[in-house]
Scaffold this motif. Structure first.
Motif, PDB file in Angstrom:
ATOM      1  N   ILE A  65      -0.404  77.864 -13.126  1.00 16.92           N
ATOM      2  CA  ILE A  65      -0.956  79.006 -12.393  1.00 16.92           C
ATOM      3  C   ILE A  65      -0.530  78.919 -10.941  1.00 16.92           C
ATOM      4  O   ILE A  65      -0.730  77.900 -10.279  1.00 16.92           O
ATOM      5  CB  ILE A  65      -2.493  79.042 -12.486  1.00 16.92           C
ATOM      6  CG1 ILE A  65      -2.945  79.144 -13.943  1.00 16.92           C
ATOM      7  CG2 ILE A  65      -3.048  80.218 -11.686  1.00 16.92           C
ATOM      8  CD1 ILE A  65      -4.450  79.066 -14.120  1.00 16.92           C
ATOM      9  N   LYS A  66       0.064  80.006 -10.450  1.00 14.88           N
ATOM     10  CA  LYS A  66       0.446  80.109  -9.041  1.00 14.88           C
ATOM     11  C   LYS A  66      -0.415  81.200  -8.410  1.00 14.88           C
ATOM     12  O   LYS A  66      -0.266  82.375  -8.729  1.00 14.88           O
ATOM     13  CB  LYS A  66       1.930  80.450  -8.909  1.00 14.88           C
ATOM     14  CG  LYS A  66       2.852  79.421  -9.546  1.00 14.88           C
ATOM     15  CD  LYS A  66       4.307  79.841  -9.443  1.00 14.88           C
ATOM     16  CE  LYS A  66       5.229  78.826 -10.107  1.00 14.88           C
ATOM     17  NZ  LYS A  66       6.658  79.240 -10.026  1.00 14.88           N
ATOM     18  N   SER A  70      -8.271  78.267  -4.409  1.00 13.24           N
ATOM     19  CA  SER A  70      -8.388  76.842  -4.126  1.00 13.24           C
ATOM     20  C   SER A  70      -7.855  76.015  -5.288  1.00 13.24           C
ATOM     21  O   SER A  70      -7.808  76.465  -6.437  1.00 13.24           O
ATOM     22  CB  SER A  70      -9.844  76.477  -3.857  1.00 13.24           C
ATOM     23  OG  SER A  70     -10.619  76.594  -5.042  1.00 13.24           O
ATOM     24  N   ASP A  71      -7.455  74.771  -4.980  1.00  8.17           N
ATOM     25  CA  ASP A  71      -6.921  73.880  -6.011  1.00  8.17           C
ATOM     26  C   ASP A  71      -7.947  73.614  -7.105  1.00  8.17           C
ATOM     27  O   ASP A  71      -7.590  73.486  -8.282  1.00  8.17           O
ATOM     28  CB  ASP A  71      -6.483  72.555  -5.378  1.00  8.17           C
ATOM     29  CG  ASP A  71      -5.269  72.719  -4.475  1.00  8.17           C
ATOM     30  OD1 ASP A  71      -4.572  73.736  -4.602  1.00  8.17           O
ATOM     31  OD2 ASP A  71      -5.033  71.824  -3.641  1.00  8.17           O
ATOM     32  N   GLN A  72      -9.230  73.528  -6.735  1.00  6.26           N
ATOM     33  CA  GLN A  72     -10.275  73.262  -7.726  1.00  6.26           C
ATOM     34  C   GLN A  72     -10.401  74.413  -8.709  1.00  6.26           C
ATOM     35  O   GLN A  72     -10.476  74.205  -9.922  1.00  6.26           O
ATOM     36  CB  GLN A  72     -11.616  73.012  -7.042  1.00  6.26           C
ATOM     37  CG  GLN A  72     -12.754  72.742  -8.031  1.00  6.26           C
ATOM     38  CD  GLN A  72     -14.097  72.542  -7.350  1.00  6.26           C
ATOM     39  OE1 GLN A  72     -14.178  72.467  -6.128  1.00  6.26           O
ATOM     40  NE2 GLN A  72     -15.152  72.461  -8.135  1.00  6.26           N
ATOM     41  N   SER A  75      -7.399  74.515 -10.987  1.00  6.53           N
ATOM     42  CA  SER A  75      -7.483  73.452 -11.984  1.00  6.53           C
ATOM     43  C   SER A  75      -8.445  73.827 -13.109  1.00  6.53           C
ATOM     44  O   SER A  75      -8.157  73.598 -14.296  1.00  6.53           O
ATOM     45  CB  SER A  75      -7.932  72.152 -11.323  1.00  6.53           C
ATOM     46  OG  SER A  75      -8.085  71.126 -12.266  1.00  6.53           O
ATOM     47  N   GLU A  76      -9.597  74.418 -12.756  1.00  5.65           N
ATOM     48  CA  GLU A  76     -10.570  74.833 -13.768  1.00  5.65           C
ATOM     49  C   GLU A  76     -10.012  75.967 -14.626  1.00  5.65           C
ATOM     50  O   GLU A  76     -10.168  75.965 -15.854  1.00  5.65           O
ATOM     51  CB  GLU A  76     -11.865  75.264 -13.092  1.00  5.65           C
ATOM     52  CG  GLU A  76     -12.629  74.118 -12.432  1.00  5.65           C
ATOM     53  CD  GLU A  76     -13.880  74.590 -11.725  1.00  5.65           C
ATOM     54  OE1 GLU A  76     -14.158  75.812 -11.748  1.00  5.65           O
ATOM     55  OE2 GLU A  76     -14.587  73.745 -11.152  1.00  5.65           O
ATOM     56  N   TYR A  77      -9.359  76.929 -13.991  1.00 11.42           N
ATOM     57  CA  TYR A  77      -8.756  78.038 -14.725  1.00 11.42           C
ATOM     58  C   TYR A  77      -7.685  77.521 -15.685  1.00 11.42           C
ATOM     59  O   TYR A  77      -7.596  77.960 -16.840  1.00 11.42           O
ATOM     60  CB  TYR A  77      -8.123  79.041 -13.764  1.00 11.42           C
ATOM     61  CG  TYR A  77      -9.095  79.965 -13.073  1.00 11.42           C
ATOM     62  CD1 TYR A  77     -10.469  79.855 -13.263  1.00 11.42           C
ATOM     63  CD2 TYR A  77      -8.643  80.971 -12.201  1.00 11.42           C
ATOM     64  CE1 TYR A  77     -11.351  80.703 -12.630  1.00 11.42           C
ATOM     65  CE2 TYR A  77      -9.524  81.829 -11.576  1.00 11.42           C
ATOM     66  CZ  TYR A  77     -10.876  81.697 -11.779  1.00 11.42           C
ATOM     67  OH  TYR A  77     -11.745  82.545 -11.151  1.00 11.42           O
TER      68      TYR A  77
END
Length: 243
Positions: A65-66, A70-72, A75-77
């Protein structure tokens, strides 16, 4: 009743659009638009893994995913979408291969996770990847009602307003609100395949109410996938006969 910024009622989706085969180098691609949220998806594969030492019997589903989030959150997505997509792909037909799904957020105006999934599924369809079922996502925003509103409306016993397909301004209006993304089987809208929750959490009653809203709205999504396929076939036929 909540007055929405774009004039929709609580249970309405934003205008939808889907275009297939918009990238030439990918095996499958799709541009999915839901209002002002636009996602471009590309699928590469099934292909042999580059690192043969990591070769596995089952098909590996990789999601990238780009996005400007936020990175969090990304990461969850990524984790959520990987589980949903791996379950819907007929991995038994593609042993020892990799299916890579690349998702690029072009514009973000709410309900991003749902749009990411719909773009990914459209690109998988375009790539000809065998799917066991078509997962459909709906985003519901639960807005806490004021006490006087609950007393005036008998249907407000749940104490919340449920807004379908919220925009970014609605999502960020109040930190006390909760948001839930429900993923269902398009052929069985009442069959829940997964859920993702943001905010303070969702009670069982609220969850079931969101499920009812989702079941009513979800048939619109596969209709746009079908329309995109028909437009692609028409385009290809016109190109074929023009030569």
């Amino acid at each position: 009743m909540v007055n929405r910024t774009d004039g929709r009622n609580e249970g309405s989706l934003r205008p939808l659009s889907c275009e297939l085969s918009c990238l030439y180098r990918a095996d499958g691609s799709a541009l999915w638009k839901s209002g002002a949220t636009h996602v471009l998806a590309a699928v590469y594969g099934p292909i042999a893994p580059q690192n043969m030492a990591k070769e596995e019997e089952e098909c590996i589903v990789s999601v990238l995913i780009k996005s400007g989030q936020s990175d969090q959150i990304i990461s969850e997505y990524k984790s959520f979408l990987t589980k949903i997509l791996k379950a819907c792909i007929d991995t038994a037909k593609f042993p020892r291969t990799v299916v890579e799904v690349v998702l690029q957020g072009i514009q973000s105006d709410g309900s991003v996770l749902s749009c990411l999934l719909h773009a990914a599924v459209a690109a998988l369809i375009d790539a000809g990847v065998d799917l066991l079922y078509l997962p459909v996502a709906t985003t519901c925003l639960l807005i806490q009602k004021q006490q006087h509103q609950q007393q005036e409306n008998d249907s407000s016993s749940l104490g919340v307003e449920i807004l379908l397909d919220p925009v970014a301004s609605e999502e960020g209006a109040d930190d006390s609100n909760s948001e839930i993304v429900l993923v269902t089987d398009c052929s069985q809208p009442t069959k829940i395949l997964g859920s993702y929750t943001l905010g303070a959490g969702v009670s069982l009653d609220h969850f079931l109410s969101c499920q009812q809203v989702s079941a009513q709205a979800s048939p619109a999504i596969p209709a746009f996938w079908r329309l995109a396929i028909e437009q692609k076939v028409t385009r290809e036929m016109q190109t074929l006969w023009s030569k």
